[in-house]
Scaffold this motif. Structure first.
Motif, short mmCIF file in Angstrom:
data_model
loop_
_atom_site.label_atom_id
_atom_site.label_comp_id
_atom_site.label_asym_id
_atom_site.label_seq_id
_atom_site.Cartn_x
_atom_site.Cartn_y
_atom_site.Cartn_z
N ASP A 294 -1.26 -33.81 22.62
CA ASP A 294 0.39 -33.54 23.08
C ASP A 294 0.80 -34.31 23.52
OD1 ASP A 294 -1.30 -33.73 25.60
OD2 ASP A 294 -0.97 -32.00 26.18
N TYR B 175 -7.39 -21.93 26.47
CA TYR B 175 -6.25 -22.10 26.77
C TYR B 175 -4.44 -22.55 28.35
CZ TYR B 175 -7.83 -18.13 30.16
OH TYR B 175 -8.33 -17.68 30.87
N GLU B 176 -4.06 -22.72 27.19
CA GLU B 176 -3.02 -24.15 27.81
C GLU B 176 -1.54 -23.64 28.05
OE1 GLU B 176 -3.12 -28.29 28.56
OE2 GLU B 176 -1.31 -27.49 26.94
N VAL C 139 2.89 -23.62 27.66
CA VAL C 139 3.95 -25.23 27.78
C VAL C 139 4.88 -24.28 28.17
CG1 VAL C 139 4.13 -27.38 25.85
CG2 VAL C 139 2.25 -26.39 26.47
N ALA D 259 -3.18 -24.11 32.27
CA ALA D 259 -4.07 -23.34 31.92
C ALA D 259 -5.67 -22.98 32.35
CB ALA D 259 -4.78 -25.17 31.61
N ASP E 77 -7.72 -34.27 23.06
CA ASP E 77 -7.14 -33.41 24.52
C ASP E 77 -5.91 -34.11 24.46
OD1 ASP E 77 -6.57 -31.21 25.62
OD2 ASP E 77 -6.74 -32.93 27.38
N LEU F 168 -6.10 -28.02 20.24
CA LEU F 168 -5.99 -27.38 21.67
C LEU F 168 -7.63 -27.57 21.95
CD1 LEU F 168 -5.44 -26.67 24.81
CD2 LEU F 168 -5.78 -24.52 24.11
N ARG G 188 -8.62 -29.40 25.97
CA ARG G 188 -8.83 -28.40 27.10
C ARG G 188 -10.39 -29.71 26.41
NH1 ARG G 188 -5.75 -28.37 30.64
NH2 ARG G 188 -7.56 -27.52 32.07
N SER H 257 2.13 -29.62 30.45
CA SER H 257 0.68 -28.17 30.79
C SER H 257 1.56 -27.40 31.53
CB SER H 257 0.21 -27.72 30.92
OG SER H 257 -0.88 -27.40 31.40
N ILE I 175 2.31 -19.50 24.95
CA ILE I 175 0.60 -20.20 25.20
C ILE I 175 -0.48 -20.54 24.60
CG2 ILE I 175 -1.26 -18.60 26.53
CD1 ILE I 175 0.88 -17.00 28.05
N LYS I 176 -0.47 -21.82 24.15
CA LYS I 176 -1.74 -21.77 22.66
C LYS I 176 -3.10 -21.94 23.27
CE LYS I 176 -0.29 -26.66 23.47
NZ LYS I 176 -0.24 -27.88 22.79
N VAL J 246 -7.88 -18.97 35.05
CA VAL J 246 -6.95 -19.25 34.51
C VAL J 246 -6.11 -20.04 35.94
CG1 VAL J 246 -5.23 -17.42 35.35
CG2 VAL J 246 -3.89 -19.75 33.58
#
Length: 888
Positions: free
Chosen positions: A637, A733-734, A736, A748, A634, A721, A723, A745, A604-605, A769
């Motif tokens: 990644d 948060y995201e 992965v 998120a 964003d 990160l 978003r 992902s 979880i980033k 979330v």
């Protein structure tokens, strides 16, 4: 030799809005069409007729290697280009008129254009246009014939599939909708299924040359479309006099290398594959005499694999001989195409004779090359009635109709006549070829035998096994959500467009808009968060903990694990709570979800929007560019920073210095408490920024709470990160996936304190979330596949097996079980193995078996499917006994 077609139409060149097609060039080149110059062009050119020619007896030059057909195609293109530039060049009417007259003179052996007295400008124009017109003329021939070959080759291959009793399950290709399928392979497979629809001849014989059909024929379709798009442009583009020369030639040669050479490679593959099916068709013939006779003709008259290989080798060598050979190279590809046409025609011959050769065997004698073969007993070769595919049967009937014009059966040399006539029938120059081509197209495009409906791209169907996985996942997710005190909510699948617009930043372009219905502009929901915010504001709610599992829609380009219709599973907490309390609970819920779904390793980033804004301010980014730069960050990644830097500098106007400084910050990632300590240490630039200080204080509370809850090891503090959604105001948060499958992902979310206030007068802070469940499904399916696991599609506990045809018995016994809330299904069949197979395939643990004996004795046989153990129990105690055995 192919019978010539009747001249049935006129092609007008030079008119306003007119264009020259490859089909027209082919028709002109073969004398099937007359050329007419539009009168408006001739009127315009008449203004230059008083110019005095200075160059006497100018002769047109034709390349020695061009055939008569190719030379006529060259001149047709030359004439069209001459008329295209007539508005800017001083050309007299005599020049295009003489060229048109030569094209309209029927001479299949040689094209002759009388010498002309021309002006210097006319000569310069002709020689400039002539540099590439020969290439484009041959390209037009290739374009027209390749398109026809693509259609006919499919139909012929379908007949071979029946002649060979081939396994055609490889044609069951479907578009998965994820953007990773070969569209042309899918198209070929669909057309083959249409042609073979209803066939009882295809079987289970695995033949390599059949299994390769979707890929090889799909490649031909792909290259044919590329050649067509290039040719269509080049036939009608203008090259002004004096602007051609070496540059024009180099461009033409480059197009040959990038367009025609791949076509040659595909033709080689197609010819080789078709040749292999020819050999297999010959081997499949039941009559030794027929096989021997046709095989002898095949060896003499059909191009071999070696001839294909040698021709392709010659084409490849010409690529390196210099730009002056570009039209020769195109000519050689045309020669290769001619060989492939002959092989495909031979495939049709061998497949037809394999299926319908009984007509020859029924004759009193068959003479081949003057040698009379032995008589055949008609009774021993009695023709069986077979059921062919709806498409292939039409093809066979067309061939029969063609051959019926020959002498009756029993005439000398009938087999040779069949071969010669079918070779002619498959020649695009034949008088009946167009009707054959049209009929095949009608078959594959008809509604009656239409291929299976296809999915819109970016969508999926879920079969019973996949639905079992989905139900299991949804059950786990709902259990976690309800464990944390949330209530369920459902909102409409579409919202007013004004509700959705302005909430997603640059991603707003992905919103699906609907047609105006009932005077309202609506759009499909992009996510579940904005509809939730609208619901809270509409109903004046100030505190709400809710979950929602529903489909959302995005007008995106599909890719692996990325769809245009997919489920989201959302959990949101709205209202005033202790500082960072809801944020902590949301991340805790996310870890519980991913742990209980058992998908494997994940990360979880996490970052903070205020910290991100502070970073951008420190780097010198103007406030009005914060959101658009966040959208670029964003993408880190998926893209390297150098590419992102180019976007920020060249497209979004950021300075190089600011971009480089951002690059230094976004490299920072690691253990939450350790990186937090570093960012709060003395000398940190973040401590001089108020927004950053607030964010760091929030994160300190959050990280300590996560540490106490023993889930901080799943979290990575990552300054890259971003978003890109506009409505985030705090923690973001995201999640992965870290396993083998690359799905991106999987979840998120973040804090959005101002979104609900956009729809009402009261600001209600919120955090949430969203779990991208489709990607989770992909992971779960892959895990099952890797471990050779299967999921039960049903929850059936008992199979009521009635050994006979007594539905009444089944209805009575099954209804007793259903009334007792026992999950059961019934099967009425005489064969016991059918019952056992169904129970084993469906993984049903118990069977209640009832036959005539059991009915007389008032008993049933209760069988444990796994252990095979069996007990006889009284009919009246069935429910009681099953409840006992099914209880945990």
């Amino acid at each position: 030799m192919a019978e010539e077609k009747v001249q049935a139409f006129v092609t007008t060149l030079g008119g306003k809005g007119s264009s020259l097609s490859s089909s027209s060039v082919y028709a002109i080149a073969n004398g099937f069409a007359q050329v007419r110059i539009d009168s408006s062009v001739l009127s315009r050119l008449a203004a230059f007729d008083n110019r005095t020619p200075t160059i006497k007896d100018y002769k047109f030059k034709f390349s020695n290697h061009l055939t008569a057909e190719e030379s006529r195609a060259f001149v047709a293109v030359l004439l069209n280009k001459l008329l295209i530039i007539s508005g800017s060049a001083s050309i007299r009417t005599v020049l295009p008129v003489r060229i048109a007259e030569a094209l309209n003179t029927k001479n299949s052996q040689k094209l002759e254009i009388e010498s002309l007295d021309l002006t210097e400008e006319e000569v310069t124009t002709l020689e400039t246009l002539g540099l590439t017109s020969s290439l484009y003329g041959v390209l037009a021939l290739l374009d027209h014939q390749t398109a026809a070959l693509s259609t006919i080759a499919d139909a012929v291959a379908a007949i071979s599939c029946e002649a060979l009793k081939a396994d055609v399950t490889g044609f069951n290709l479907m578009d998965s909708g994820d953007g990773y399928t070969a569209k042309d392979e899918i198209g070929v497979s669909g057309d083959m299924k249409v042609l073979l629809n209803g066939s009882k001849l295809t079987g289970k014989v695995e033949i390599n040359a059949v299994s390769k059909i979707p890929k090889v024929h799909g490649c031909l379709r792909e290259q044919a479309k590329l050649v067509h798009s290039k040719t269509r442009v080049e036939l009608n583009s203008a090259v002004k006099a004096g602007r051609g020369g070496p540059g024009s030639v180099a461009g033409a040669a480059g197009m040959v290398r990038t367009t025609i050479l791949p076509l040659a490679a595909v033709l080689w593959d197609l010819g080789t594959c078709s040749f292999d099916r020819c050999k297999s068709n010959l081997d499949s013939m039941g009559s030794n005499d027929l096989r021997s006779s046709l095989g002898s003709l095949f060896e003499k008259k059909c191009p071999s694999n070696d001839s294909l290989k040698n021709e392709f080798k010659l084409v490849s060598e010409l690529v390196f001989e210099g730009e002056e050979n570009y039209d020769k190279l195109a000519h050689q590809v045309n020669v290769l195409l001619g060989l492939v046409w002959k092989i495909v025609a031979w495939e049709a011959i061998t497949a037809y004779v394999s299926l319908e050769g009984a007509e020859l065997n029924e004759s009193k004698s068959v003479e081949v090359n003057g040698e009379e073969k032995v008589k055949v007993d008609k009774k021993s070769e009695k023709k069986k009635k077979v059921v062919m595919g709806k498409g292939t049967s039409v093809m066979i009937q067309l061939i029969k109709s063609r051959l019926s014009k020959l002498d009756a059966c029993g005439s000398p040399g009938l087999l040779e006549k069949w071969v010669e006539d079918l070779l002619s029938f498959m020649d695009p120059k034949d008088i009946e070829f167009d009707s054959l081509l049209i009929k095949v197209k009608e078959i594959v495009e008809s509604n009656e035998t239409r291929r299976l409906p296809k999915l819109p791209k970016g969508t999926r169907d879920f079969a019973k096994e996949q639905m079992a996985i989905r139900k299991k996942a949804f059950s786990i997710i709902e259990d976690v959500f309800e464990r944390h005190g949330a209530t369920a909510l459902d909102t409409p699948v579409f919202e007013l467009r004004e509700t959705l617009m302005g909430k997603y930043g640059e991603d707003s372009k992905l919103i699906f808009d609907l047609a105006d219905q009932g005077g309202e502009l609506c759009s499909l929901r992009y996510d579940l968060t904005v509809p939730f915010a609208r619901f809270v504001a509409m109903n004046g709610i100030t505190s709400f903990k809710r979950y929602q599992i529903a489909k959302v829609y995005r007008r995106d380009n599909p890719s692996k694990g990325r769809y245009r219709e997919f489920y989201q599973c959302d959990f949101d907490i709205a209202g005033q709570y202790e500082r960072m309390g809801p944020d902590f609970e949301i991340i805790k819920i996310l870890t519980e979800l991913l742990d209980e779904l058992e998908i494997g390793k994940y990360e979880i980033k996490l970052n903070h929007r205020k910290l991100l804004d502070g970073m951008l301010e420190i780097c010198g980014v103007p406030p009005e560019k914060f959101r658009t730069i966040c959208s670029s960050i964003d993408k880190l990644d998926k893209q390297p920073f150098d590419q992102i830097k180019t976007e920020m500098v060249e497209e979004k106007g950021l300075t190089i210095e600011a971009a480089d400084k951002i690059g230094d910050f976004v490299k920072e990632r690691g253990s939450p408490l350790e990186l937090l300590s570093k960012l709060k240490s003395e000398g940190s630039e973040f401590l001089n920024n108020n927004a950053s200080v607030d964010a760091l204080n929030d994160l300190e509370i959050l990280f300590k709470a996560l540490d106490k809850s023993k889930c901080i090891n799943k979290v990575t503090f990552d300054l890259s990160l971003a978003r890109g959604l506009d409505y985030y105001t705090g923690v973001i948060y995201e999640a992965v996936f870290k396993g083998g499958a690359q799905v991106g992902s999987i979840a998120a979310g973040g804090r959005y304190d101002n979104l609900i206030g956009m729809f009402g007068t009261k600001q209600v802070p919120a955090v949430g979330v969203s779990l991208g469940i489709e990607r989770v499904f992909n992971i779960m399916e892959q895990i099952q596949k890797d471990h050779n696991q299967t999921t039960r599609a049903t929850k059936t506990e008992v199979l009521v097996s009635i050994l006979g045809d007594d539905l009444i018995q089944a209805a009575e016994l099954a209804s007793e079980l259903w009334d007792a809330k026992i999950k059961a299904e019934y099967l009425v069949a005489k064969r016991p193995d059918k019952h056992f197979r169904h129970a084993e395939e469906s993984k049903i643990p118990w069977m209640l078996m009832v036959g005539e004996r059991q009915v007389k004795e008032g008993t049933v046989r209760l069988k444990d499917v796994e252990s095979k153990a069996e007990d006889v129990i009284q009919r009246g105690s069935v429910v009681e006994e099953l409840r006992r055995r099914l209880s945990p």
